[in-house]
Write a protein that holds these residues in place. Structure first.
Motif, PDB file in Angstrom:
ATOM      1  N   PHE A  21      -3.652  -0.200   4.704  1.00 21.27           N
ATOM      2  CA  PHE A  21      -2.542   0.169   5.576  1.00 21.27           C
ATOM      3  C   PHE A  21      -2.178  -1.013   6.473  1.00 21.27           C
ATOM      4  O   PHE A  21      -1.890  -0.848   7.653  1.00 21.27           O
ATOM      5  CB  PHE A  21      -2.917   1.394   6.414  1.00 21.27           C
ATOM      6  CG  PHE A  21      -3.276   2.589   5.588  1.00 21.27           C
ATOM      7  CD1 PHE A  21      -2.301   3.340   4.966  1.00 21.27           C
ATOM      8  CD2 PHE A  21      -4.606   2.967   5.424  1.00 21.27           C
ATOM      9  CE1 PHE A  21      -2.638   4.452   4.199  1.00 21.27           C
ATOM     10  CE2 PHE A  21      -4.947   4.079   4.667  1.00 21.27           C
ATOM     11  CZ  PHE A  21      -3.953   4.817   4.043  1.00 21.27           C
ATOM     12  N   ASN A  61      -1.011  -1.418  -4.017  1.00 20.70           N
ATOM     13  CA  ASN A  61      -1.381  -0.615  -2.853  1.00 20.70           C
ATOM     14  C   ASN A  61      -1.537  -1.442  -1.583  1.00 20.70           C
ATOM     15  O   ASN A  61      -1.665  -0.876  -0.493  1.00 20.70           O
ATOM     16  CB  ASN A  61      -2.675   0.156  -3.134  1.00 20.70           C
ATOM     17  CG  ASN A  61      -2.398   1.563  -3.628  1.00 20.70           C
ATOM     18  OD1 ASN A  61      -1.556   2.257  -3.065  1.00 20.70           O
ATOM     19  ND2 ASN A  61      -3.096   1.980  -4.664  1.00 20.70           N
ATOM     20  N   SER A  64       3.728  -3.841  -0.681  1.00 21.57           N
ATOM     21  CA  SER A  64       4.841  -2.970  -1.087  1.00 21.57           C
ATOM     22  C   SER A  64       5.870  -3.712  -1.923  1.00 21.57           C
ATOM     23  O   SER A  64       6.665  -3.088  -2.630  1.00 21.57           O
ATOM     24  CB  SER A  64       5.507  -2.370   0.158  1.00 21.57           C
ATOM     25  OG  SER A  64       5.989  -3.394   1.017  1.00 21.57           O
ATOM     26  N   TYR A 270      -1.404   4.991  11.156  1.00 25.07           N
ATOM     27  CA  TYR A 270      -0.672   5.203   9.909  1.00 25.07           C
ATOM     28  C   TYR A 270      -0.745   6.660   9.488  1.00 25.07           C
ATOM     29  O   TYR A 270      -1.704   7.358   9.755  1.00 25.07           O
ATOM     30  CB  TYR A 270      -1.245   4.319   8.806  1.00 25.07           C
ATOM     31  CG  TYR A 270      -2.761   4.287   8.778  1.00 25.07           C
ATOM     32  CD1 TYR A 270      -3.458   3.269   9.420  1.00 25.07           C
ATOM     33  CD2 TYR A 270      -3.487   5.299   8.154  1.00 25.07           C
ATOM     34  CE1 TYR A 270      -4.842   3.254   9.430  1.00 25.07           C
ATOM     35  CE2 TYR A 270      -4.867   5.286   8.158  1.00 25.07           C
ATOM     36  CZ  TYR A 270      -5.550   4.267   8.801  1.00 25.07           C
ATOM     37  OH  TYR A 270      -6.908   4.270   8.816  1.00 25.07           O
ATOM     38  N   ASP A 271       0.311   7.098   8.867  1.00 23.27           N
ATOM     39  CA  ASP A 271       0.384   8.440   8.285  1.00 23.27           C
ATOM     40  C   ASP A 271       0.854   8.282   6.843  1.00 23.27           C
ATOM     41  O   ASP A 271       1.925   8.766   6.466  1.00 23.27           O
ATOM     42  CB  ASP A 271       1.351   9.332   9.068  1.00 23.27           C
ATOM     43  CG  ASP A 271       0.764   9.818  10.379  1.00 23.27           C
ATOM     44  OD1 ASP A 271      -0.442  10.121  10.405  1.00 23.27           O
ATOM     45  OD2 ASP A 271       1.512   9.885  11.369  1.00 23.27           O
ATOM     46  N   GLU A 272       0.066   7.595   6.065  1.00 24.59           N
ATOM     47  CA  GLU A 272       0.436   7.304   4.684  1.00 24.59           C
ATOM     48  C   GLU A 272      -0.575   7.896   3.717  1.00 24.59           C
ATOM     49  O   GLU A 272      -1.745   8.085   4.053  1.00 24.59           O
ATOM     50  CB  GLU A 272       0.505   5.788   4.450  1.00 24.59           C
ATOM     51  CG  GLU A 272       1.581   5.063   5.227  1.00 24.59           C
ATOM     52  CD  GLU A 272       1.576   3.577   4.903  1.00 24.59           C
ATOM     53  OE1 GLU A 272       1.654   3.240   3.704  1.00 24.59           O
ATOM     54  OE2 GLU A 272       1.468   2.771   5.838  1.00 24.59           O
ATOM     55  N   LYS A 274      -2.228   7.077  -0.062  1.00 21.83           N
ATOM     56  CA  LYS A 274      -2.418   6.051  -1.075  1.00 21.83           C
ATOM     57  C   LYS A 274      -2.993   6.694  -2.338  1.00 21.83           C
ATOM     58  O   LYS A 274      -4.001   7.406  -2.280  1.00 21.83           O
ATOM     59  CB  LYS A 274      -3.385   4.963  -0.573  1.00 21.83           C
ATOM     60  CG  LYS A 274      -2.839   4.110   0.569  1.00 21.83           C
ATOM     61  CD  LYS A 274      -1.733   3.184   0.101  1.00 21.83           C
ATOM     62  CE  LYS A 274      -1.251   2.283   1.237  1.00 21.83           C
ATOM     63  NZ  LYS A 274      -0.203   1.346   0.778  1.00 21.83           N
ATOM     64  N   TRP A 319      -5.782   9.908   2.242  1.00 21.42           N
ATOM     65  CA  TRP A 319      -4.889  10.329   3.337  1.00 21.42           C
ATOM     66  C   TRP A 319      -5.545   9.893   4.630  1.00 21.42           C
ATOM     67  O   TRP A 319      -6.599  10.392   5.005  1.00 21.42           O
ATOM     68  CB  TRP A 319      -4.695  11.832   3.275  1.00 21.42           C
ATOM     69  CG  TRP A 319      -4.080  12.512   4.453  1.00 21.42           C
ATOM     70  CD1 TRP A 319      -4.642  13.530   5.168  1.00 21.42           C
ATOM     71  CD2 TRP A 319      -2.797  12.290   5.043  1.00 21.42           C
ATOM     72  NE1 TRP A 319      -3.792  13.959   6.152  1.00 21.42           N
ATOM     73  CE2 TRP A 319      -2.644  13.210   6.107  1.00 21.42           C
ATOM     74  CE3 TRP A 319      -1.759  11.385   4.787  1.00 21.42           C
ATOM     75  CZ2 TRP A 319      -1.507  13.265   6.896  1.00 21.42           C
ATOM     76  CZ3 TRP A 319      -0.620  11.428   5.579  1.00 21.42           C
ATOM     77  CH2 TRP A 319      -0.497  12.354   6.615  1.00 21.42           C
ATOM     78  N   LYS A 320      -4.931   8.916   5.307  1.00 19.81           N
ATOM     79  CA  LYS A 320      -5.520   8.317   6.498  1.00 19.81           C
ATOM     80  C   LYS A 320      -6.914   7.771   6.144  1.00 19.81           C
ATOM     81  O   LYS A 320      -7.019   6.856   5.345  1.00 19.81           O
ATOM     82  CB  LYS A 320      -5.557   9.324   7.646  1.00 19.81           C
ATOM     83  CG  LYS A 320      -4.177   9.822   8.055  1.00 19.81           C
ATOM     84  CD  LYS A 320      -4.240  10.754   9.240  1.00 19.81           C
ATOM     85  CE  LYS A 320      -2.853  11.189   9.656  1.00 19.81           C
ATOM     86  NZ  LYS A 320      -2.868  12.089  10.828  1.00 19.81           N
ATOM     87  N   ALA A 358       4.248  12.766   3.316  1.00 25.88           N
ATOM     88  CA  ALA A 358       3.744  11.439   2.967  1.00 25.88           C
ATOM     89  C   ALA A 358       3.452  11.337   1.473  1.00 25.88           C
ATOM     90  O   ALA A 358       3.719  10.307   0.840  1.00 25.88           O
ATOM     91  CB  ALA A 358       2.490  11.129   3.782  1.00 25.88           C
ATOM     92  N   LYS A 361       6.694  10.869  -0.530  1.00 27.55           N
ATOM     93  CA  LYS A 361       7.180   9.480  -0.494  1.00 27.55           C
ATOM     94  C   LYS A 361       6.355   8.580  -1.412  1.00 27.55           C
ATOM     95  O   LYS A 361       6.894   7.781  -2.194  1.00 27.55           O
ATOM     96  CB  LYS A 361       7.138   8.949   0.935  1.00 27.55           C
ATOM     97  CG  LYS A 361       7.620   7.520   1.084  1.00 27.55           C
ATOM     98  CD  LYS A 361       7.535   7.039   2.519  1.00 27.55           C
ATOM     99  CE  LYS A 361       8.094   5.633   2.673  1.00 27.55           C
ATOM    100  NZ  LYS A 361       7.399   4.645   1.798  1.00 27.55           N
ATOM    101  N   THR A 362       5.020   8.685  -1.323  1.00 27.56           N
ATOM    102  CA  THR A 362       4.155   7.822  -2.123  1.00 27.56           C
ATOM    103  C   THR A 362       4.312   8.108  -3.608  1.00 27.56           C
ATOM    104  O   THR A 362       4.316   7.191  -4.433  1.00 27.56           O
ATOM    105  CB  THR A 362       2.682   8.006  -1.705  1.00 27.56           C
ATOM    106  OG1 THR A 362       2.543   7.604  -0.351  1.00 27.56           O
ATOM    107  CG2 THR A 362       1.753   7.170  -2.570  1.00 27.56           C
TER     108      THR A 362
END
Length: 393
Positions: A21, A61, A64, A270-272, A274, A319-320, A358, A361-362
């Motif tokens: 991240f 990953n 981007s 971050y709130d992504e 992977k 997640w996180k 999230a 989007k991913t």
């Protein structure tokens, strides 16, 4: 006495050190890819291609703007090269010198490869490549006899020459190695002094801790023969000199570089989501993942279909700082559909709007990365969550 940190703090350190991240880089896209390889120390190569191959997936990953031609370009620019880490990998050229320690061991017979050495054949192959230029295994006349690995003599000889450093991989064609003499591939002025044992071991330690934050002697020496005891001794010396710190996480003790402890943040940055490769640097050591992240992960492509719980090639979902689940996927390039054969969430994980947003989007980004225009979900565990995954048809 070791410093006590929580498991959550430990996870945060590990994920931060893995740069999953990371903030946007000031480098161009190619420079960001090189920076990621140099920071991580290696990128594992794998042949499975139900989705984009592991080396591309791992770098995507962390960048981007990753392009599938980046590795090829960096190899051509002599900034990255192939060799063996714990497995076949792309390594940063700046670390080339530290591969010479193992190459010397292979050359001297102190470390064994899979194949017995046929010195005469190896000499003949070296002469041909010296005279004719880069060659592939198929460029040599093979006898029909194969060994127990199903490999022909010339290919075995090429691999021995590669492992002991006489040959390097100049490029790949259709994923097949093209070999050339090492001296013709190496950039001018590169340091080729073989490191001492202590230099090599210290390199293993600092390289691992920089990329992984926490480490034990066993983890640092993972699949590197005859190094665990040497690593353990050097860790004690570095601890005595206050170059590293010992920390305790639950009942486990780890070593950490001093400066990394300052990176424990109180707030999530971050709130992504992977979607990771099974061979991503973060989780390649499965026992470590179970201990630190409570994530019991095994890749199932090497097991029979009847014994698979999650699927042929399940991709961990991060997640996180926690693993939410895994996603068994296959990209169908003819139809442009990413088939999600099984989307399985961990028992402890509670689906939230933030996660769903999230993940949506991913997943769209992952489809594009795999040259697919849409995703189709076939199965979820638990089954009740299928309706919640609105992003997937």
């Amino acid at each position: 006495m070791p410093i006590t940190i929580s498991k959550e703090e430990a996870r945060r350190l590990v994920v931060q050190s893995q740069q999953l991240f990371a903030k946007p880089s000031h480098n161009n896209a190619l420079g960001t890819t090189l920076s990621a390889i140099e920071h991580l120390g290696y990128i594992q190569i794998d042949t499975i291609s139900v989705v984009q191959r592991a080396h591309h997936h791992t770098l995507w990953n962390r960048n981007s703007d990753y392009n599938l031609l980046h590795i090829e370009e960096l190899v051509a620019q002599k900034k990255v090269f192939e060799y063996w880490s714990h497995a076949a990998a792309f390594l940063p050229m700046k670390d080339y010198r530290y591969t010479l320690y193992r190459k010397k061991a292979f050359h001297m017979g102190h470390e064994k490869h899979w194949f017995k050495k046929d010195i005469q054949l190896m000499d003949n192959i070296l002469k041909r490549i010296a005279d004719e230029g880069p060659l592939m295994a198929k460029d040599f006349q093979h006898s029909q006899k194969v060994n127990e690995w199903g490999s022909k003599p010339a290919k075995q000889a090429l691999e021995n020459l590669y492992m002991q450093g006489d040959l390097m991989v100049a490029e790949r064609k259709n994923f097949h190695k093209v070999y050339d003499l090492a001296e013709r591939i190496l950039p001018k002025g590169i340091n080729t002094a073989i490191p001492t044992q202590q230099e090599y071991i210290r390199f293993l330690i600092t390289n691992y801790l920089r990329a992984n934050a926490l480490g034990t002697a066993s983890e640092i020496a993972y699949l590197l023969k005859k190094t665990k005891n040497l690593v353990a001794v050097e860790l004690k010396e570095m601890l005595y000199k206050q170059e590293i710190v010992e920390v305790q996480v639950d009942n486990e003790r780890y070593y950490v570089l001093n400066q990394l402890l300052n990176g424990i943040e109180n707030e999530e940055a971050y709130d992504e989501v992977k979607i990771l490769s099974p061979f991503d640097n973060l989780l390649i050591q499965r026992k470590r993942m179970k201990t630190l992240f409570d994530f019991d992960y095994q890749i199932e492509c090497y097991t029979t279909e009847a014994k698979r719980k999650y699927g042929y090639f399940s991709l961990p979902i991060l997640w996180k700082n926690q693993f939410a689940g895994r996603m068994d996927s296959k990209a169908d390039h003819k139809t442009g559909i990413l088939h999600i054969n099984h989307l399985a969430f961990e028992n402890h994980f509670s689906l939230s709007d933030a996660f769903t947003f999230a993940f949506d989007k991913t997943l769209k980004d992952f489809c594009r990365f795999n040259k697919c225009s849409s995703a189709h979900l076939h199965k979820t565990t638990p089954t009740s969550l299928k309706k919640a995954m609105k992003a997937i048809s």
